[in-house]
Design a protein around this motif. Sequence first.
Motif, mmCIF file in Angstrom:
data_model
loop_
_atom_site.group_PDB
_atom_site.id
_atom_site.type_symbol
_atom_site.label_atom_id
_atom_site.label_comp_id
_atom_site.label_asym_id
_atom_site.label_seq_id
_atom_site.Cartn_x
_atom_site.Cartn_y
_atom_site.Cartn_z
ATOM 1 N N ARG A 38 34.972 61.402 19.728
ATOM 2 C CA ARG A 38 34.556 61.273 18.327
ATOM 3 C C ARG A 38 35.760 61.214 17.391
ATOM 4 N NH1 ARG A 38 30.510 65.761 16.555
ATOM 5 N NH2 ARG A 38 32.261 66.915 17.348
ATOM 6 N N SER A 39 36.766 62.048 17.633
ATOM 7 C CA SER A 39 37.915 62.117 16.729
ATOM 8 C C SER A 39 39.183 61.491 17.304
ATOM 9 C CB SER A 39 38.202 63.580 16.379
ATOM 10 O OG SER A 39 38.580 64.283 17.548
ATOM 11 N N THR A 92 32.160 71.412 16.052
ATOM 12 C CA THR A 92 32.707 71.619 14.709
ATOM 13 C C THR A 92 34.118 71.066 14.545
ATOM 14 O OG1 THR A 92 33.586 73.790 15.321
ATOM 15 C CG2 THR A 92 31.337 73.716 14.400
ATOM 16 N N ALA A 93 34.771 70.663 15.647
ATOM 17 C CA ALA A 93 36.164 70.188 15.642
ATOM 18 C C ALA A 93 37.114 71.260 15.112
ATOM 19 C CB ALA A 93 36.313 68.888 14.872
ATOM 20 N N GLU A 119 39.999 70.480 12.006
ATOM 21 C CA GLU A 119 40.309 69.056 12.052
ATOM 22 C C GLU A 119 39.583 68.241 10.986
ATOM 23 O OE1 GLU A 119 40.720 65.504 15.346
ATOM 24 O OE2 GLU A 119 40.207 67.523 15.980
ATOM 25 N N THR A 120 38.344 68.569 10.696
ATOM 26 C CA THR A 120 37.596 67.792 9.698
ATOM 27 C C THR A 120 38.135 67.993 8.290
ATOM 28 O OG1 THR A 120 35.950 69.545 9.490
ATOM 29 C CG2 THR A 120 35.469 67.759 11.059
ATOM 30 N N GLU A 121 38.877 69.095 8.061
ATOM 31 C CA GLU A 121 39.468 69.370 6.758
ATOM 32 C C GLU A 121 40.976 69.138 6.742
ATOM 33 O OE1 GLU A 121 38.171 73.148 5.083
ATOM 34 O OE2 GLU A 121 36.498 73.139 6.485
ATOM 35 N N ASP A 122 41.558 68.770 7.886
ATOM 36 C CA ASP A 122 43.003 68.549 8.027
ATOM 37 C C ASP A 122 43.812 69.783 7.667
ATOM 38 O OD1 ASP A 122 42.405 65.900 8.709
ATOM 39 O OD2 ASP A 122 42.543 65.245 6.627
#
Length: 194
Positions: A38-39, A92-93, A119-122
């Motif tokens: 996905r990422s 949730t990564a 990861e989704t918020e860097d």
Amino acid sequence: HAKISARNVRMSSPVIEIYGDDGHLAYARGPVEIFDTRSGTHITADEALFIRGEHRAILRGHAKLVAQIKDKTNKKEKLQLTAEELERNFETAVSWARGNVVATGRSATLYANAAQFLETEDLVRSEDKPKIYSNSDVFLAEKIQWDIARNTADFRGNVRAYFSRPEEGDRRRKPVESAVRAEEGTLTKDDSLP
């Protein structure tokens, strides 16, 4: 090489042992590689335990995570996170790194005993003896939150900053003997400021 996959996770290793009637647990040893489709995040370690029902893995021994992050100009930047142990929730990564944590981006490197990568918020966060090196400057605090995409860091609690600047007429950087201290609050480093 043995391989397994579950939703957005692919794992390969010379040896993978499956436990439970429903294959709930997968233990891999040897050089283990996990890829989050996905990422695009790639994770390696000496051994890994994948818990299928929780969609989570615990990796030990030379754990390394490599993620691609888009910076504020939309360029891709690579973040490399290494630790003795890494735990990753693939839903949730979010990754938790423990033991000799080093997070390296294009502009800085964070060292800590433990850290969390969202990861989704860097974001990389640490409350366990974190410090950031950027060029020849060092920033220490009780808590550090590093926004990799925006290239900023927030520091909280007992903040210390050590800067290295060239002397008059000399282009080489030399350490500054004094440290900048801040009261409880936030010290923000932003490369775009003059």
